[in-house]
Design a protein around this motif. Sequence first.
Motif, PDB file in Angstrom:
ATOM      1  N   ARG A  15      44.674  89.225  70.352  1.00 34.03           N
ATOM      2  CA  ARG A  15      44.381  87.800  70.187  1.00 34.03           C
ATOM      3  C   ARG A  15      44.981  87.258  68.893  1.00 34.03           C
ATOM      4  O   ARG A  15      45.545  86.155  68.868  1.00 34.03           O
ATOM      5  CB  ARG A  15      42.868  87.571  70.189  1.00 34.03           C
ATOM      6  CG  ARG A  15      42.474  86.099  70.268  1.00 34.03           C
ATOM      7  CD  ARG A  15      40.987  85.900  70.323  1.00 34.03           C
ATOM      8  NE  ARG A  15      40.353  86.103  69.028  1.00 34.03           N
ATOM      9  CZ  ARG A  15      39.497  87.084  68.741  1.00 34.03           C
ATOM     10  NH1 ARG A  15      39.159  87.966  69.674  1.00 34.03           N
ATOM     11  NH2 ARG A  15      38.960  87.194  67.545  1.00 34.03           N
ATOM     12  N   ALA A  21      47.958  84.468  68.485  1.00 34.59           N
ATOM     13  CA  ALA A  21      47.774  83.220  67.734  1.00 34.59           C
ATOM     14  C   ALA A  21      48.957  82.915  66.823  1.00 34.59           C
ATOM     15  O   ALA A  21      49.198  81.746  66.499  1.00 34.59           O
ATOM     16  CB  ALA A  21      46.494  83.297  66.909  1.00 34.59           C
ATOM     17  N   THR A  64      52.118  83.964  67.531  1.00 35.41           N
ATOM     18  CA  THR A  64      53.340  84.080  68.337  1.00 35.41           C
ATOM     19  C   THR A  64      53.770  82.692  68.796  1.00 35.41           C
ATOM     20  O   THR A  64      52.970  81.954  69.382  1.00 35.41           O
ATOM     21  CB  THR A  64      53.099  84.993  69.554  1.00 35.41           C
ATOM     22  OG1 THR A  64      52.785  86.317  69.094  1.00 35.41           O
ATOM     23  CG2 THR A  64      54.336  85.048  70.442  1.00 35.41           C
ATOM     24  N   ASN A  65      55.013  82.338  68.536  1.00 33.26           N
ATOM     25  CA  ASN A  65      55.497  81.013  68.932  1.00 33.26           C
ATOM     26  C   ASN A  65      55.586  80.899  70.446  1.00 33.26           C
ATOM     27  O   ASN A  65      56.046  81.824  71.119  1.00 33.26           O
ATOM     28  CB  ASN A  65      56.879  80.744  68.327  1.00 33.26           C
ATOM     29  CG  ASN A  65      56.821  80.563  66.827  1.00 33.26           C
ATOM     30  OD1 ASN A  65      55.791  80.197  66.274  1.00 33.26           O
ATOM     31  ND2 ASN A  65      57.934  80.820  66.166  1.00 33.26           N
ATOM     32  N   PRO A  66      55.182  79.768  70.996  1.00 31.34           N
ATOM     33  CA  PRO A  66      55.304  79.546  72.437  1.00 31.34           C
ATOM     34  C   PRO A  66      56.728  79.129  72.790  1.00 31.34           C
ATOM     35  O   PRO A  66      57.574  78.920  71.907  1.00 31.34           O
ATOM     36  CB  PRO A  66      54.335  78.388  72.682  1.00 31.34           C
ATOM     37  CG  PRO A  66      54.398  77.603  71.404  1.00 31.34           C
ATOM     38  CD  PRO A  66      54.570  78.621  70.301  1.00 31.34           C
ATOM     39  N   HIS A  87      52.260  73.755  66.599  1.00 30.22           N
ATOM     40  CA  HIS A  87      51.693  75.015  67.073  1.00 30.22           C
ATOM     41  C   HIS A  87      50.913  75.708  65.967  1.00 30.22           C
ATOM     42  O   HIS A  87      49.794  76.201  66.188  1.00 30.22           O
ATOM     43  CB  HIS A  87      52.801  75.926  67.587  1.00 30.22           C
ATOM     44  CG  HIS A  87      52.389  77.359  67.719  1.00 30.22           C
ATOM     45  ND1 HIS A  87      51.500  77.793  68.682  1.00 30.22           N
ATOM     46  CD2 HIS A  87      52.716  78.463  66.996  1.00 30.22           C
ATOM     47  CE1 HIS A  87      51.302  79.091  68.552  1.00 30.22           C
ATOM     48  NE2 HIS A  87      52.013  79.520  67.540  1.00 30.22           N
ATOM     49  N   SER A  97      47.003  76.369  66.526  1.00 32.03           N
ATOM     50  CA  SER A  97      46.640  77.764  66.776  1.00 32.03           C
ATOM     51  C   SER A  97      45.793  78.333  65.642  1.00 32.03           C
ATOM     52  O   SER A  97      44.788  79.015  65.887  1.00 32.03           O
ATOM     53  CB  SER A  97      47.917  78.596  66.956  1.00 32.03           C
ATOM     54  OG  SER A  97      47.592  79.944  67.216  1.00 32.03           O
ATOM     55  N   LEU A  98      46.162  78.053  64.403  1.00 32.98           N
ATOM     56  CA  LEU A  98      45.440  78.619  63.271  1.00 32.98           C
ATOM     57  C   LEU A  98      44.105  77.922  63.031  1.00 32.98           C
ATOM     58  O   LEU A  98      43.214  78.508  62.415  1.00 32.98           O
ATOM     59  CB  LEU A  98      46.301  78.566  62.016  1.00 32.98           C
ATOM     60  CG  LEU A  98      47.631  79.320  62.092  1.00 32.98           C
ATOM     61  CD1 LEU A  98      48.290  79.362  60.719  1.00 32.98           C
ATOM     62  CD2 LEU A  98      47.451  80.738  62.634  1.00 32.98           C
ATOM     63  N   ARG A 100      41.990  77.489  65.212  1.00 32.69           N
ATOM     64  CA  ARG A 100      41.029  78.213  66.055  1.00 32.69           C
ATOM     65  C   ARG A 100      40.785  79.639  65.594  1.00 32.69           C
ATOM     66  O   ARG A 100      39.802  80.250  66.009  1.00 32.69           O
ATOM     67  CB  ARG A 100      41.546  78.235  67.502  1.00 32.69           C
ATOM     68  CG  ARG A 100      41.710  76.877  68.148  1.00 32.69           C
ATOM     69  CD  ARG A 100      42.033  77.017  69.624  1.00 32.69           C
ATOM     70  NE  ARG A 100      43.315  77.672  69.848  1.00 32.69           N
ATOM     71  CZ  ARG A 100      44.467  77.024  70.009  1.00 32.69           C
ATOM     72  NH1 ARG A 100      44.492  75.690  69.939  1.00 32.69           N
ATOM     73  NH2 ARG A 100      45.590  77.677  70.230  1.00 32.69           N
ATOM     74  N   GLU A 101      41.689  80.205  64.785  1.00 32.25           N
ATOM     75  CA  GLU A 101      41.620  81.627  64.434  1.00 32.25           C
ATOM     76  C   GLU A 101      41.684  81.806  62.915  1.00 32.25           C
ATOM     77  O   GLU A 101      42.777  81.942  62.336  1.00 32.25           O
ATOM     78  CB  GLU A 101      42.773  82.385  65.097  1.00 32.25           C
ATOM     79  CG  GLU A 101      42.622  82.575  66.592  1.00 32.25           C
ATOM     80  CD  GLU A 101      41.622  83.672  66.929  1.00 32.25           C
ATOM     81  OE1 GLU A 101      41.100  84.328  65.998  1.00 32.25           O
ATOM     82  OE2 GLU A 101      41.357  83.864  68.133  1.00 32.25           O
ATOM     83  N   LYS A 110      49.282  84.542  58.847  1.00 33.84           N
ATOM     84  CA  LYS A 110      50.366  83.563  58.816  1.00 33.84           C
ATOM     85  C   LYS A 110      50.654  83.096  57.401  1.00 33.84           C
ATOM     86  O   LYS A 110      51.811  82.823  57.053  1.00 33.84           O
ATOM     87  CB  LYS A 110      50.007  82.373  59.710  1.00 33.84           C
ATOM     88  CG  LYS A 110      51.203  81.506  60.086  1.00 33.84           C
ATOM     89  CD  LYS A 110      52.203  82.262  60.935  1.00 33.84           C
ATOM     90  CE  LYS A 110      53.362  81.377  61.359  1.00 33.84           C
ATOM     91  NZ  LYS A 110      54.412  82.139  62.063  1.00 33.84           N
TER      92      LYS A 110
END
Length: 242
Positions: free
Chosen positions: A130, A134, A136-138, A153, A157-158, A160-161, A168
């Motif tokens: 997970r 979080a 990893t680029n989409p 992104h 993403s960050l 949430r995590e 990062k």
Amino acid sequence: MEFPAYLATMPMHAITEIHGEPGLLARFRLELRAFDEAARERLTEALDLAAELHRDDRRVREPYLNHLLRVAIRMMHHYQVRDVDVIVAGLLHDAVEDHPDELAGEHAGDDATAAALAVLAERFGPRVARLVGAVTNPAYDPGRDKHVQYREHVAASLAREPWARVIKISDFTDNGVGVIHTVGPKVASSAAKYRPLVPVYRDLVTRPDTPLSAPVKRHILDQLDLAEERFSAILDQPVHPN
């Protein structure tokens, strides 16, 4: 190869310049002394996998593994992270993005990224997968600016995590503060890519749920200031009087 007794106190880019990958590996092993045997084995397994996946990758003048080692060492030494999942994810933070097919192997299928994350979940646990996911680029929309999408992104993403922020931010420090160790056109392109992220990371690191101590947060904020100074020196052309 013998290393100086003060290896544990050397700045990581100094180790890189003087001793290269062997020096960083030695420094990594020094940091592992703070962990129990089971944790050391798990971290070594992650390092071995990262070394295998990135064996042919380069970062301008150096093996790509150097970057991954610095990201992990920075978290252990400067951020005082003792959460093994987080450090494992730090070592493997580019594995899915850069080598999804190789990591997924015969399970790659139509979605190599998902398959690669599943392999990490099986080997190192769902939390590691997970965290790697979080950072990893989409796949980006080719019709929109790639750097804008990257910043969107990162922020989403960050948010949430919280522990993914730590990974990062270490990655950004290596890329941003370390931009002066880059050569050629990549110096300016990297500075232009990363500069708009300074306020994003400043916000993220100061959030109450970011799991770092107050002194560590102050250290990171100082590093962000240094990154901005370096970006300015690269990108802001001085105005000369007529």
